[in-house]
Design a protein around this motif. Structure first.
Motif, PDB file in Angstrom:
ATOM      1  N   LYS A   9      48.965  37.432  49.688  1.00 35.02           N
ATOM      2  CA  LYS A   9      48.666  37.028  50.869  1.00 35.02           C
ATOM      3  C   LYS A   9      49.378  37.755  52.189  1.00 35.02           C
ATOM      4  O   LYS A   9      49.134  38.175  52.789  1.00 35.02           O
ATOM      5  CB  LYS A   9      49.140  35.083  51.289  1.00 35.02           C
ATOM      6  CG  LYS A   9      48.628  35.289  53.008  1.00 35.02           C
ATOM      7  CD  LYS A   9      48.981  33.581  53.328  1.00 35.02           C
ATOM      8  CE  LYS A   9      48.854  33.236  54.707  1.00 35.02           C
ATOM      9  NZ  LYS A   9      49.252  31.576  55.199  1.00 35.02           N
ATOM     10  N   ALA A  12      48.289  41.766  51.568  1.00 29.20           N
ATOM     11  CA  ALA A  12      47.443  42.042  52.469  1.00 29.20           C
ATOM     12  C   ALA A  12      47.658  41.686  53.714  1.00 29.20           C
ATOM     13  O   ALA A  12      47.406  42.676  54.693  1.00 29.20           O
ATOM     14  CB  ALA A  12      45.852  40.665  52.513  1.00 29.20           C
ATOM     15  N   THR A  18      41.363  41.614  54.352  1.00 26.67           N
ATOM     16  CA  THR A  18      41.431  40.498  53.557  1.00 26.67           C
ATOM     17  C   THR A  18      42.201  40.273  51.625  1.00 26.67           C
ATOM     18  O   THR A  18      42.685  41.237  51.651  1.00 26.67           O
ATOM     19  CB  THR A  18      39.866  39.989  53.676  1.00 26.67           C
ATOM     20  OG1 THR A  18      39.563  40.987  53.020  1.00 26.67           O
ATOM     21  CG2 THR A  18      39.310  40.746  55.112  1.00 26.67           C
ATOM     22  N   GLU A  19      42.277  39.136  51.947  1.00 26.12           N
ATOM     23  CA  GLU A  19      42.841  38.473  50.709  1.00 26.12           C
ATOM     24  C   GLU A  19      41.972  38.873  50.051  1.00 26.12           C
ATOM     25  O   GLU A  19      42.299  39.632  48.380  1.00 26.12           O
ATOM     26  CB  GLU A  19      43.674  36.975  50.807  1.00 26.12           C
ATOM     27  CG  GLU A  19      44.794  37.130  51.414  1.00 26.12           C
ATOM     28  CD  GLU A  19      44.856  34.994  51.052  1.00 26.12           C
ATOM     29  OE1 GLU A  19      44.668  34.718  50.092  1.00 26.12           O
ATOM     30  OE2 GLU A  19      45.485  35.223  52.454  1.00 26.12           O
ATOM     31  N   LYS A  20      41.218  38.693  50.043  1.00 26.77           N
ATOM     32  CA  LYS A  20      39.332  39.310  49.509  1.00 26.77           C
ATOM     33  C   LYS A  20      39.662  40.581  48.529  1.00 26.77           C
ATOM     34  O   LYS A  20      39.621  40.787  47.238  1.00 26.77           O
ATOM     35  CB  LYS A  20      38.457  38.838  49.168  1.00 26.77           C
ATOM     36  CG  LYS A  20      37.276  39.379  48.240  1.00 26.77           C
ATOM     37  CD  LYS A  20      35.630  38.407  49.257  1.00 26.77           C
ATOM     38  CE  LYS A  20      34.587  38.679  48.265  1.00 26.77           C
ATOM     39  NZ  LYS A  20      33.600  38.464  49.171  1.00 26.77           N
ATOM     40  N   THR A  21      39.663  41.633  49.425  1.00 28.05           N
ATOM     41  CA  THR A  21      40.041  42.967  49.209  1.00 28.05           C
ATOM     42  C   THR A  21      41.004  43.684  48.739  1.00 28.05           C
ATOM     43  O   THR A  21      41.237  43.827  47.599  1.00 28.05           O
ATOM     44  CB  THR A  21      40.242  43.758  50.536  1.00 28.05           C
ATOM     45  OG1 THR A  21      38.747  43.863  51.637  1.00 28.05           O
ATOM     46  CG2 THR A  21      40.672  45.089  50.532  1.00 28.05           C
ATOM     47  N   TYR A  23      42.344  40.727  46.300  1.00 29.04           N
ATOM     48  CA  TYR A  23      42.787  40.379  45.567  1.00 29.04           C
ATOM     49  C   TYR A  23      41.676  42.014  44.094  1.00 29.04           C
ATOM     50  O   TYR A  23      42.210  41.772  43.521  1.00 29.04           O
ATOM     51  CB  TYR A  23      41.819  39.416  44.852  1.00 29.04           C
ATOM     52  CG  TYR A  23      42.629  38.169  45.545  1.00 29.04           C
ATOM     53  CD1 TYR A  23      43.304  37.805  44.034  1.00 29.04           C
ATOM     54  CD2 TYR A  23      41.879  37.454  45.966  1.00 29.04           C
ATOM     55  CE1 TYR A  23      43.734  36.780  44.027  1.00 29.04           C
ATOM     56  CE2 TYR A  23      42.968  36.349  46.188  1.00 29.04           C
ATOM     57  CZ  TYR A  23      44.323  35.939  45.189  1.00 29.04           C
ATOM     58  OH  TYR A  23      45.153  34.672  45.706  1.00 29.04           O
ATOM     59  N   ARG A  24      40.622  42.848  45.274  1.00 28.85           N
ATOM     60  CA  ARG A  24      39.350  43.368  44.119  1.00 28.85           C
ATOM     61  C   ARG A  24      40.753  44.271  43.643  1.00 28.85           C
ATOM     62  O   ARG A  24      40.469  44.807  42.682  1.00 28.85           O
ATOM     63  CB  ARG A  24      38.933  43.419  45.360  1.00 28.85           C
ATOM     64  CG  ARG A  24      37.849  44.842  44.853  1.00 28.85           C
ATOM     65  CD  ARG A  24      36.242  44.910  46.126  1.00 28.85           C
ATOM     66  NE  ARG A  24      36.700  45.743  46.636  1.00 28.85           N
ATOM     67  CZ  ARG A  24      37.172  46.728  46.691  1.00 28.85           C
ATOM     68  NH1 ARG A  24      36.949  47.206  46.118  1.00 28.85           N
ATOM     69  NH2 ARG A  24      37.941  46.951  48.274  1.00 28.85           N
ATOM     70  N   SER A  27      42.780  43.703  40.518  1.00 24.12           N
ATOM     71  CA  SER A  27      42.168  43.347  39.862  1.00 24.12           C
ATOM     72  C   SER A  27      41.659  45.611  39.122  1.00 24.12           C
ATOM     73  O   SER A  27      41.801  45.182  37.801  1.00 24.12           O
ATOM     74  CB  SER A  27      41.231  42.708  39.983  1.00 24.12           C
ATOM     75  OG  SER A  27      40.041  42.989  40.247  1.00 24.12           O
ATOM     76  N   SER A  39      49.202  34.337  39.150  1.00 23.99           N
ATOM     77  CA  SER A  39      49.265  35.052  40.444  1.00 23.99           C
ATOM     78  C   SER A  39      49.695  36.145  40.183  1.00 23.99           C
ATOM     79  O   SER A  39      50.249  36.314  39.751  1.00 23.99           O
ATOM     80  CB  SER A  39      49.966  33.835  41.208  1.00 23.99           C
ATOM     81  OG  SER A  39      49.866  32.335  41.140  1.00 23.99           O
TER      82      SER A  39
END
Length: 63
Positions: A9, A12, A18-21, A23-24, A27, A39
């Motif tokens: 968080k 980001a 975004t948090e989704k971005t 994470y991507r 990863s 985490s």
């Protein structure tokens, strides 16, 4: 307590994505990070270094 380690968080928010971005990117190993348990964590100095590297790689950057 201020720390050099950021959560997903926080990274980001720091990168204004975004948090989704985040994470991507983590990863896919496009941003430097590591997992503690399940985490993601990020060292702020490594993120700052990554930002500087991105600036140098961007041909549109005038710096």
């Amino acid at each position: 307590m201020e720390t050099d380690i950021l959560t997903i968080k926080e990274v980001a928010e720091y990168l204004r994505i975004t948090e989704k971005t985040a994470y991507r990117l983590a990863s896919e190993r496009k941003i430097p990070g590591f997992k503690v348990g399940g985490s993601w964590r990020f060292q702020k100095s490594e993120i700052d270094e990554w930002i500087e590297d991105q600036k140098r790689l961007d041909p549109k950057n005038e710096n």
